[in-house]
Structures are given as C-alpha cells and as structure tokens.
Design a protein around this motif. Structure first.
Motif, PDB file in Angstrom:
ATOM      1  N   PRO A 118       5.553-144.292  80.549  1.00  0.00           N
ATOM      2  CA  PRO A 118       4.522-143.248  80.664  1.00  0.00           C
ATOM      3  C   PRO A 118       3.942-142.796  79.332  1.00  0.00           C
ATOM      4  N   GLY A 119       4.733-142.810  78.280  1.00  0.00           N
ATOM      5  CA  GLY A 119       4.259-142.374  76.968  1.00  0.00           C
ATOM      6  C   GLY A 119       4.656-143.336  75.878  1.00  0.00           C
ATOM      7  N   LEU A 173       7.152-146.666  74.329  1.00  0.00           N
ATOM      8  CA  LEU A 173       8.537-147.139  74.342  1.00  0.00           C
ATOM      9  C   LEU A 173       9.569-146.013  74.262  1.00  0.00           C
ATOM     10  N   ASP A 174       9.240-144.958  73.539  1.00  0.00           N
ATOM     11  CA  ASP A 174      10.211-143.869  73.395  1.00  0.00           C
ATOM     12  C   ASP A 174      10.477-143.131  74.701  1.00  0.00           C
ATOM     13  N   THR A 175       9.563-143.242  75.650  1.00  0.00           N
ATOM     14  CA  THR A 175       9.754-142.568  76.941  1.00  0.00           C
ATOM     15  C   THR A 175      10.021-143.565  78.067  1.00  0.00           C
ATOM     16  N   ALA A 176      10.233-144.824  77.722  1.00  0.00           N
ATOM     17  CA  ALA A 176      10.495-145.855  78.738  1.00  0.00           C
ATOM     18  C   ALA A 176      11.716-145.465  79.564  1.00  0.00           C
ATOM     19  N   SER A 177      11.587-145.596  80.882  1.00  0.00           N
ATOM     20  CA  SER A 177      12.705-145.261  81.765  1.00  0.00           C
ATOM     21  C   SER A 177      12.741-146.239  82.931  1.00  0.00           C
ATOM     22  N   TYR A 178      13.903-146.316  83.543  1.00  0.00           N
ATOM     23  CA  TYR A 178      14.069-147.199  84.685  1.00  0.00           C
ATOM     24  C   TYR A 178      13.564-146.528  85.964  1.00  0.00           C
TER      25      TYR A 178
END
Length: 185
Positions: free
Chosen positions: A67-68, A70-75
């Motif tokens: 959403p924002g 790589l730092d906010t990447a989530s599964y």
C-alpha cells in the motif's frame, strides 16, 4: 566468529523463466502471461488469475500488498504450507516486522526488481551450513491489487527439499549456527 561465518553461506540467483518449476508454478506463470497481455495496465488483476482453481498451488503462495511501498508491505494471504514452514509469515503482518534486516534486504531487492521491471522473477535461494543445504525456488509475479489500483505481488515458494514440511526443520540449521557462534563469542 569469522570462522563460523565461513561455514554458513547464503546465495540467491535469478533463473530463466523457462526454468520455472514445479509444474504448478509454471502453469501459474503461463496464466499470468496470458492475463498480462489482456490487462490495460500490463499487470493482471490478482482475481484474473483464478488462483482458487489450483488448490494445490495455493498451499505454496503468499499474496503481498504494497500500500505504501516496501516498508509497508504485508501479507494478504499466506498458504498453509508456507505457514507451516515459517509460522511468523501470517496474514496481515508487515514483512519488516517478520524478517530480520538481512533477510528483508534480500526480499526487498527481489521485490524492487519486479516492481521496477513489471516482469516476473524466478530465483533460487540457498543456505548452506556445514553439510546441510536448505533452499527454495521463488517465483514473484507483479499484479494489479484491485480495480482501484495499487500493486500486489504473488510469491510462489517451493522448498528445494520435499522432506521439509515444518518450520522446525528450517530452523534446525540456523539454531545450530547460532549456538556455534555464541559458543565462539
């Protein structure tokens, strides 16, 4: 400690998309290629791949939302086999909260390549400690997250050894390494 660092190696190599295996992953790549040709943005919607039609493959897939960046990447989704192999990889968790700095850096490097090129990436990752090899083949596919936009990544991971089915088996070599390094310190 330097002595033990030489006993533990970690490598990853980008492989040809013609070499994608196992067969389920190769079929997923083919479905992605077809859907990408029809997608206006060049990135197919995740839903267009009909992953639910391949239940066996779903066990080895993770869907990553960005959403924002790589730092906010989530599964968004983690298949059951991947969850058994690495219990920390849970739905909703951010990758930066799951992986240590070195592992996240490698993941971020691979993801950055896929995001920059907007093309699939197939890699081989290998860890060796003494005479024990642990590794996996990883196919990363960029997709449109949804009709509203955004990017998601489908990550298909298959361990190099079919006998690896539980997290404890992956952790065993790392635990032995940690014990050896701690004893040396």
């Amino acid at each position: 400690m330097a002595f033990f660092d030489r006993l533990w190696t970690s490598t990853w190599h980008s492989l040809s998309l013609d070499a994608v295996e196992p067969a389920d992953a190769a079929r997923l790549l083919l479905a992605w290629t077809r859907a990408a040709k029809e997608a206006p943005s060049g990135l197919p919607l995740v839903a267009a791949l009909n992953l639910q039609d391949t239940p066996r493959l779903l066990t080895n897939i993770a869907l990553v939302d960005l959403p924002g960046g790589l730092d906010t990447a989530s599964y968004r989704y983690v298949g059951p086999r991947l969850t058994r192999l690495y219990r920390k990889a849970e739905k909703g968790r951010r990758l930066t909260d799951i992986y240590d700095r070195k592992v996240f850096a490698e993941i971020a490097s691979a993801f950055t390549t896929v995001l920059r090129t907007r093309e699939p990436l197939f890699t081989w990752r290998n860890f060796t400690f003494l005479n024990h090899d642990l590794g996996y083949r990883r196919l990363i596919l960029p997709c449109a997250a949804g009709p509203a936009g955004g990017v998601a990544l489908i990550v298909c991971i298959h361990p190099s050894r079919s006998d690896l089915t539980e997290e404890a088996q992956w952790a065993e070599a790392a635990d032995r390494y940690r014990a050896a390094v701690t004893a040396d310190a």
